[in-house]
Design an enzyme around this catalytic site. Sequence first.
Site, PDB file in Angstrom:
ATOM      1  N   LYS A   1      15.964 131.921  11.290  1.00 46.09           N
ATOM      2  CA  LYS A   1      16.539 131.031  12.285  1.00 46.09           C
ATOM      3  C   LYS A   1      15.459 130.110  12.832  1.00 46.09           C
ATOM      4  CE  LYS A   1      19.825 134.503  14.063  1.00 46.09           C
ATOM      5  NZ  LYS A   1      21.100 133.845  13.740  1.00 46.09           N
TER       6      LYS A   1
ATOM      7  N   ARG B   1      27.822 141.424   9.106  1.00 41.14           N
ATOM      8  CA  ARG B   1      28.983 141.888   8.328  1.00 41.14           C
ATOM      9  C   ARG B   1      28.573 142.972   7.337  1.00 41.14           C
ATOM     10  NH1 ARG B   1      30.188 135.952   6.395  1.00 41.14           N
ATOM     11  NH2 ARG B   1      29.236 135.673   8.455  1.00 41.14           N
TER      12      ARG B   1
END
Length: 486
Positions: free
Chosen positions: A268, A342
Amino acid sequence: MKFVFSQESLPKLAVDAIAIGVHSGALNKSAAASELNKALGGALERAAKDEGFKGETGELLKLNAGAIKAKYAFLVGLGSKKEPEHDCEALAVAAVRASKKFGSLALVLPASMPGENHVRRAVQGAVTGAYTYDRFLTGDRKTKPTLKSVTLVARETASLRRAVGQGQAIADAINLARDLVNGPPNEITPTELANQARKHASAAGAKVLVWNKAQMAKAKMNLFLAVNRGSAEEPRFVHMSYKPRGAKKRVVFVGKGLTFDAGGLCIKDAGNMLTMKCDMAGAAATVGILVAAARLKVPVEVHGIIGCTENMLGSAAYRPGDIFTSREGKTVEIINTDAEGRLVLADCLSYAADLKPDYLLDHATLTGACMVALGPWTAGLFANDDDLANAYTKASQASGESFWRLPLTEDLRGMLKSPIADMKHMGDRWGGSITAALFLREFVRNHKWAHLDIAGPAYLDSPHGTQPKGGTGFGIATAIQFLENL
């Protein structure tokens, strides 16, 4: 914070402040405001006129009382929409925030005959409204709250006293979740998050099982462990369970517990990484749900599963293009290492499905796409069962938390096809929150399931309504309402 009841007339209440909720344009229709205004010789009405107080949401009028026993009188704007339970909570939050330097406060609940739900929500609002995270402040910087007692203007009954305890239990669970989310990532590591879950769930009467990395490997949680590979911190898998006698329903909650998410090799940027300590808000909410359910003794069997890890960039970090076999046996091609939540949830959901729940729900700060769709204050709700979706929406409306159902669009499932594995773990840019939910659905089998993407409301850059800046504890109130409705 101590809660007491009183039927004393408002001018004779010996407290530091009295707070009254007022709806838009309805100051003259409030019996409580009229009573105080008369005792103050019309000063309340004059002050409202001078300050332009209309009763809109978020407005607060503070008046030095003088002529009555209370030192101050507050008018709290409740807006135009009348929602008695939510109004009680909003009044309490605003009044307590304005009364932190006072020792005592009286709340005139905006209900003609305050019932259990009104009192419960008022207590919940008072306790959460007093919340501050000041663990690392020192000296004069540390918060010094003085509010010790809150008087509820109502006749005390056994049911209302019970409602006080219920509101306190829910508020304590919300504040616990906030503490966990607000804690710095060098303190709230995966191991510490598991330790906190064990400590608080056990104290509430739930049983707790914690697995280390070796036990997770034995259970073939390969997707979960892939995310952990780049971190020096060991992962933890936690299973909390509350099993009351006679329970006829079993509900399993699963929470994403990324205690820090650097994005892995798909790192990020610095700005988006700064608040990634909040990526375990789903796990924090799950801990809070179990603690509150056990304290409230809800007659439902409740399980909480949390997967705790970091997503870092160590030399063993997983890579785009890697393929791992999930606990469920499906092979998964990794596309972007910043879509790690996920993967953790997939193995946790597979484990949860083994428990054969009547309902399976997961909370996760999963996608920025959900925030793009719904903004920062509303969570996305995906479900494979309409009755479950409707029941959860009803619970959210009663709790005052904002959820909006989004579709599991089957046409987008093709984005998860991989030419070299059973599936990819993410699709294209478009419909990102939907394809994430479709991926999770692959691991819940035929159980009734709802995915709750709380990426927006779990952590706020600034206060909004009854929610504070930082960790909010979002999702706990709705989950408890859902369990009680069962």
